[in-house]
Design an enzyme around this catalytic site. Structure first.
Site, PDB file in Angstrom:
ATOM      1  CE  LYS A  33      -1.726   0.976   4.006  1.00 28.21           C
ATOM      2  NZ  LYS A  33      -0.943   2.164   4.411  1.00 28.21           N
ATOM      3  CB  THR A  34       3.658   2.361   2.184  1.00 28.02           C
ATOM      4  OG1 THR A  34       2.906   2.209   3.391  1.00 28.02           O
ATOM      5  CG2 THR A  34       4.559   3.570   2.304  1.00 28.02           C
ATOM      6  CD  GLN A 255      -4.934  -4.763   7.376  1.00 25.24           C
ATOM      7  OE1 GLN A 255      -4.106  -4.610   8.268  1.00 25.24           O
ATOM      8  NE2 GLN A 255      -4.614  -4.701   6.093  1.00 25.24           N
TER       9      GLN A 255
END
Length: 658
Positions: A33-34, A255
């Site tokens: 994701k980052t 999450q």
């Protein structure tokens, strides 16, 4: 020029190269994701977007710094004028330039948590509630209550009803304090952290020219961890993206585990409804875990109804199956985990690559004791060490007094728990008790009351009532009995008015009560508590020499975003994960299942799911435990070996685990 096809996988590449418009990226655990966000920002800059026209909203300053430093390395551009940081940081920048529209000076101060609690305590005193009702919530609790109301848009009355029902009788007074708090903040030219968000939203909603200026300024708005946004944060970024419409929300609905902080799970679920023309991308390639661990995680989360469907796929080769470890009781559970950790260390694994995860802090109590006995260094991420927590030390102090009525430090700690008894008064009382032949009997005397100033007398009366009950139970008194007497004699009320996590602290004491049953005498139990503290201090000294190489003990909430080679989950039994208390919420089971999913996806190589078959509870004796429903339901998940019970397929028989 950056070679995006070389640096990114196909899923990430499609996100990074997408031209315009609302974009929702469902980024599974360990899917990069980052990296995707970083390259997206770099791509925007490379295609001519000026850094100052990009807004990147994150949940931590560390996340923002990490992404911006990587973008700078990729583009070699000056990013000093780019707006990147937490929602509070962004709101602060807006308010510094525009706070005068709301009656604040531009040089307003920002209150930290302690400042807020102190100001609320002053407001409580100003209204005269301290003298009126000693059970009124203290500053910290008031701050938490008001904060939840501000972040969710739920009225104070409803927050009290849902989260603090034991304060419902003084709801009107709580609202008066909240109103006074708002007035005082404006008079003092200060804002707390929640005001930053609320006032930023208010500025943007009520002053169209200000909204237009910022919305036109930011041609691209990117939001990290979108599943954790609350209603105000989502509305803020919607407003700031309203002119150009280029908003990219990145997150993982599986999450979303922070409803207790005010996070609104609906934000990520309803994003496509809010932006009907949005494009939805899914990142499913996982770089962290083995296929076996991901298989378990996928089959667990599929049982949630409210979610975006996705299946994590590992790039790694075959590994060890997750291991289910049923154990006789909590002590054998602690023994197994400690033993397995020592085996792993013997195999050459770094301590820092091993974590023990659990749903609630008190679940780690027996394990902490066992690891201290064995000299295994560990770091608590879920709070301070169990036996060093204030509420544990408070209750143990009552026991110390019963064993040794001349224990000055225990007396002073206990006396300080009662209303209007400060250090000076506690010292005066102690000197009186010390001068008598029997401090416990002297504690109950009328002479003591006469020697104390009137304001503290009610506190002394309450203290006397507790000790009367304790003295009546002294013959053969057990630690469990003392804990219950202390709780029922006012300490439960003390927890509720002073701590925002009163229910969790009471759970700690109930677990301590259950645990104490194995000790033959009060002296043995209190002595063991003292030894645990001393061992802890010795281990802390050893940790300094090991340069931080230690086992991590953490709640699942605190573990989100982290990873370890080996994860041992403890108390994987129904009522513990999912936590029975959490199931009272209509959406509680699905959020608890997401917690289980988060825990399992922290493991890279090995995952152990441990649970005790028996546990002793006060009043009921030994009760049996079954595995968590999240484990039992795996056998019935779509696409799984339905004919094979969970306890046959989850265990890797090639591993000797006990």
């Amino acid at each position: 020029m950056i070679d995006y096809e070389k640096e990114l996988n196909s899923e990430q590449l499609h996100v990074v190269l997408e031209e315009r418009g609302p974009i929702l990226v469902i980024a599974g655990a360990g899917s990069g994701k980052t990296r995707t966000l970083t390259y997206r920002v770099a791509r925007l800059i490379e295609t001519g977007v000026k850094p100052e026209r990009i807004l990147l909203a994150t949940f931590t300053n560390k996340a923002a710094r990490t992404m911006l430093s990587r973008v700078k390395a990729l583009t070699d551009r000056d990013l000093s004028h780019m707006w990147g940081g937490t929602f509070h940081h962004i709101a602060h920048l807006v308010l510094r330039a525009n706070s005068h529209f709301l009656g604040y000076e531009r040089n307003f101060s920002i209150l930290d948590s302690d400042d807020s609690a102190q100001l609320l305590a002053a407001c409580i005193s100003e209204i005269g509630l301290n003298a009126k009702n000693e059970k009124f919530p203290k500053g910290d609790v008031m701050r938490d209550l008001i904060s939840f109301s501000m972040n969710t848009g739920i009225t104070i009355e409803e927050v009290v009803k849902r989260r603090y029902p034991y304060f419902f009788y003084c709801g009107d007074d709580i609202e008066k304090v909240a109103a006074q708090y708002c007035i005082r903040k404006i008079k003092l030219n200060v804002m707390d952290f929640d005001d930053l968000l609320v006032n930023c939203k208010k500025i943007l909603a009520e002053y169209p020219h200000i909204l237009h200026a910022y919305a036109e300024k930011f041609s691209n708005v990117l939001v990290d961890e979108y599943q954790d946004t609350n209603t105000i944060q989502a509305e803020m970024v919607d407003s700031l993206a309203s002119y150009h419409g280029n908003i990219m929300a990145v997150g993982d609905d599986s999450q979303s585990i922070y409803a207790f902080r005010g996070a609104n799970f609906e934000n990520i679920l309803l994003f496509p409804e809010k932006y009907p023309d949005c494009k939805v991308f899914t990142l499913e390639t996982n770089y962290r875990s083995t296929p076996e661990i991901l298989h378990l995680a996928n089959m667990s989360i599929v049982n949630n109804d409210k979610q975006y469907q996705k299946t994590l796929r590992s790039v790694r080769s075959q590994g060890i199956k997750p291991i289910l470890v049923p154990l006789r009781d909590v002590m054998q559970q602690a023994n197994f985990v400690s033993h397995r950790i020592l085996e792993l260390i013997g195999e050459g694994m770094l301590l820092s690559e091993i974590a023990v995860l659990y749903r609630a802090h008190y679940h780690s109590m027996e394990l902490q004791m066992e690891m201290m006995r064995r000299g295994i260094p560990f770091e608590i991420r879920s709070g301070i060490r169990f036996f060093e927590q204030a509420h544990i030390k408070d209750v143990v102090s009552y026991m110390r007094i019963i064993i040794n009525p001349l224990d000055e430090m225990a007396w002073k700690r206990v006396l300080g728990l009662y209303n209007k008894i400060g250090k000076a008064t506690a010292e005066k009382i102690w000197k009186y008790l010390q001068s008598t032949q029997s401090p416990l009997i002297a504690m109950l005397s009328e002479d003591l009351l006469e020697s104390i100033m009137k304001s503290a007398r009610q506190g002394i009366v309450n203290c006397q009532w507790t000790f009367k009950r304790l003295i009546q139970s002294m013959t053969g008194a057990s630690p469990s009995r003392i804990i219950q007497i202390v709780l029922d004699s006012g300490y439960r009320d003390y927890l509720q008015k002073r701590y925002t996590d009163a229910a969790s602290r009471e759970d700690d004491l109930e677990q301590l009560s259950n645990f104490s049953a194995k000790y033959h005498s009060l002296e043995d139990f209190v002595g063991e508590m003292a030894l645990m503290t001393n061992i802890s201090e010795t281990n802390d000294a050893d940790l300094d020499e090991m340069n931080g190489n230690k086992i991590i003990l953490s709640t699942i909430h605190q573990a989100k975003g982290l990873e370890w080679s080996v994860v041992l989950m403890i108390w994987c039994s129904d009522g513990m994960i999912p936590l029975a208390r959490a199931l009272k919420d209509p959406d509680g089971e699905e959020e608890e299942r997401r917690l289980f999913y988060v825990a399992t996806t922290r493991a890279k190589d090995q995952l152990y799911l441990c649970y005790p078959l028996l546990n002793y509870t006060r009043g009921a004796g030994y009760i049996t435990h079954c595995p968590s429903r999240f484990i039992r339901e795996l056998a019935h998940s779509p696409g799984y070996r339905n004919a094979c019970p969970y306890d046959q397929w989850i265990i890797d028989e090639s591993v000797t685990y006990y």
